[in-house]
Design an enzyme around this catalytic site. Structure first.
Site, mmCIF file in Angstrom:
data_model
loop_
_atom_site.group_PDB
_atom_site.id
_atom_site.type_symbol
_atom_site.label_atom_id
_atom_site.label_comp_id
_atom_site.label_asym_id
_atom_site.label_seq_id
_atom_site.Cartn_x
_atom_site.Cartn_y
_atom_site.Cartn_z
ATOM 1 N N SER A 55 70.932 5.661 -0.928
ATOM 2 C CA SER A 55 70.579 6.712 -1.924
ATOM 3 C C SER A 55 69.312 7.060 -2.157
ATOM 4 O O SER A 55 68.893 8.073 -2.672
ATOM 5 C CB SER A 55 71.431 6.704 -3.116
ATOM 6 O OG SER A 55 71.235 5.564 -3.885
ATOM 7 N N LYS A 106 62.473 7.147 -8.716
ATOM 8 C CA LYS A 106 63.849 7.640 -8.417
ATOM 9 C C LYS A 106 64.358 8.328 -9.264
ATOM 10 O O LYS A 106 64.229 7.655 -10.835
ATOM 11 C CB LYS A 106 64.597 6.492 -7.945
ATOM 12 C CG LYS A 106 65.937 6.932 -7.442
ATOM 13 C CD LYS A 106 66.957 5.721 -6.803
ATOM 14 C CE LYS A 106 68.062 6.054 -6.155
ATOM 15 N NZ LYS A 106 68.944 4.808 -5.833
ATOM 16 N N SER A 113 70.799 0.798 -1.117
ATOM 17 C CA SER A 113 70.086 1.951 -1.358
ATOM 18 C C SER A 113 68.542 1.955 -1.355
ATOM 19 O O SER A 113 67.808 2.959 -1.373
ATOM 20 C CB SER A 113 70.375 2.572 -2.722
ATOM 21 O OG SER A 113 71.667 3.394 -2.472
HETATM 22 N N1 GLN Z 1 75.564 3.551 0.000
HETATM 23 C C1 GLN Z 1 76.136 2.586 -0.813
HETATM 24 C C2 GLN Z 1 76.801 3.635 -1.646
HETATM 25 O O1 GLN Z 1 77.072 4.668 -1.136
HETATM 26 C C3 GLN Z 1 74.965 2.192 -1.610
HETATM 27 C C4 GLN Z 1 74.410 2.807 -2.549
HETATM 28 C C5 GLN Z 1 73.371 1.954 -3.411
HETATM 29 O O2 GLN Z 1 73.114 1.127 -3.115
HETATM 30 N N2 GLN Z 1 73.311 2.693 -4.734
HETATM 31 O O3 GLN Z 1 77.445 3.011 -2.596
#
Ligand code: GLN
Length: 483
Positions: A155, A80, A179
């Site tokens: 994400s 990532k 994410s």
């Molecule tokens: N979707 C969640 C957010 O927008 C989690 C993001 C993540 O785990 N980095 O914060």
């Protein structure tokens, strides 16, 4: 080449160790798939053919010289793009970091390299890992390989999409509030959020430091466990790193005697009926394999999303203060220092990141800190206590990873709240620091993957893997690939 595309890391490693396949062949096969499908999927922001082939060549030379092949020798991996890779652009999906090439590798990247894994590219993500659909990336959204009109989740959408599409058998993602697990479930792959502190955060760009964790994304449960054992373990460079070393799951033990807790709150109104049915199918498989099912309560679940968006944004507002146009990436000119900061940040950050910095700064400001930030911290404790209580009667909890399968691109971009609610089931484990694993448990009538989530006690990753493996075997979904 197509023969290699869907091979697991385990199979590739076996072929490499037996001398049936060279690391260079494995890397080339993978780079060919990337060249063919990445233009459509946009799962990788950067592809690294030169360094990949160079590293593969070195491994082949080592083997020719009689050297032992380490645990992931020759296995292609995607990382990532919020994880630092020395000399290779690390964008965090943001314009503000354009031109930034980290002078060092993250600890996990060092460990991958030492294990012989070959980095083939950096995966697309929501800017600074803030999002649930990959649509907040400055590099455009990644697409879901099962349906190109749908999001891959976020994400870590690029990590999940690349593994699902056979671009690499292994990827690293990061999980703050879901994410890894939510994109894994949207793309039909396996994703682990480790116990907080089990994987070093050194070199992971901070979003919400009290929850950020790097974890593996793979097609098979065994590969996931193998990758986890490579990246986990103490790191003196991360002050929150735990001292426990890796352990290998005793897959042969199965789940006999294990108590599987089913939290009613995770099957609430709003959970798609196909999702509930698919998760229940896994519950029945576990029961048939000798586990017992028990009902558990997690009464504070409905407060989790609000709690998370206060705590995470508060931490983000502080962590993102470092992007000032002086230390990293791009700089916009200004008449004085204040204007330079202001213009760099207003041009460099996207809308969601700005929204979160504003909310985070607000909830920490004098007069509001008690009302918002401190209450959220208290809620966080209550949520952690829910889990403690549930684990008195259960060893592992089973529920859906997300309330519904992947949604269409563009369908939630104008409604941040609807977007935030897609993380309702992944956020609680993040707040409590617990390990949680998402694995494919079925498909919707439309052919979209559905993911189940197992949540465990701290340090119980091996139990999660054993449990998921029983379902994986019973469900037999591994041969199904996107077209
Ligand atoms: N979707 C969640 C957010 O927008 C989690 C993001 C993540 O785990 N980095 O914060």
């Amino acid at each position: 080449m197509t023969g290699l595309r869907w091979q697991s890391a385990e199979e590739l490693h076996r072929a490499v160790s037996a001398g049936e396949l060279s690391c260079t062949e494995a890397a080339r096969a993978c780079l060919d798939v990337i060249a063919a499908v990445n233009p459509t999927l946009n799962a990788l922001i950067t592809v690294t053919p030169e360094t990949a082939l160079e590293q593969a060549g070195e491994l082949d030379a080592a083997r020719a010289g009689g050297g032992a092949m380490p645990a992931l020798a020759g296995v292609p991996v995607v990382v990532k793009d919020n994880i630092c890779t020395r000399g290779i652009p690390t964008t965090c999906g943001s314009r503000i970091l354009s031109g930034y090439r980290p002078p060092y590798d993250a600890t996990v990247v060092e460990r991958l390299r030492a294990a012989g894994a070959v980095l083939v590219g950096k995966a697309n993500l929501d800017e600074f890992a803030m999002g649930s659909s990959n649509e907040n990336s400055a590099f455009g959204p990644a697409r879901n390989p099962w349906d190109l009109e749908r999001v891959p989740g976020g994400s870590s959408g690029g990590s999940a999409a690349s593994v699902a599409a056979g671009m690499a058998p292994l990827a690293l993602g990061s999980d703050t509030g879901g994410s890894i697990r939510q994109p894994a479930s949207f793309c039909g792959v396996v994703g682990l959020r480790p116990t907080y502190g089990r994987v070093s955060r050194y070199g992971l760009t901070a979003f919400a430091s009290s929850m950020d964790q790097i974890g593996p994304v793979t097609r098979t449960v065994e590969d996931n466990a193998r990758l986890f054992s490579v990246i986990s373990g103490h790191d003196p460079r991360d002050a929150t790193s735990l001292t426990a070393g890796p352990e290998s799951p005793a897959f042969e033990e199965g789940v006999r005697g294990l108590r599987i807790g089913i939290p009613a709150e995770y099957f609430a109104e709003g959970t798609d009926s196909e999702v509930a049915a698919a998760v229940n199918r896994s519950a029945s498989l576990l029961e048939e394999a000798g586990a017992s099912l028990v009902e558990v309560a997690l009464p504070h679940t409905s407060y989790a999303v609000a709690t998370y968006y206060i705590v995470a944004n508060a931490e983000a507002s502080s962590n993102l203060a470092r992007y000032d146009g002086i230390r990293y990436g791009t700089r916009a000119a200004g008449r004085d220092l204040a204007e330079q900061y202001e213009r760099t940040r207003s041009e460099g950050f996207g809308a969601e990141v700005k929204r979160r910095i504003l909310v985070g700064t607000y909830v920490l400001s004098a007069g509001y800190r008690e009302a918002y930030y401190e209450s959220a911290q208290r809620c966080r404790t209550l949520i952690a206590q829910d889990f403690q209580r549930a684990f008195e009667s259960a060893d592992v909890l089973l529920g859906p990873a997300a309330p519904a399968p992947a949604f269409p691109l563009g369908s939630r971009t104008d409604d941040p709240l609807a977007m935030y609610l897609s993380d309702a089931y992944t956020i609680p484990a993040s707040l409590a620091g617990l390990p949680a694993l998402s694995f494919p448990c079925g498909f919707s009538k439309q052919g979209l993957p559905i993911g189940a989530q197992l949540t465990g006690k701290a340090m119980s990753e091996a139990v999660l893997y054993r449990t998921a493996r029983v379902c994986e075997e019973g469900l037999g979904l591994l041969d199904r690939h996107p077209k």
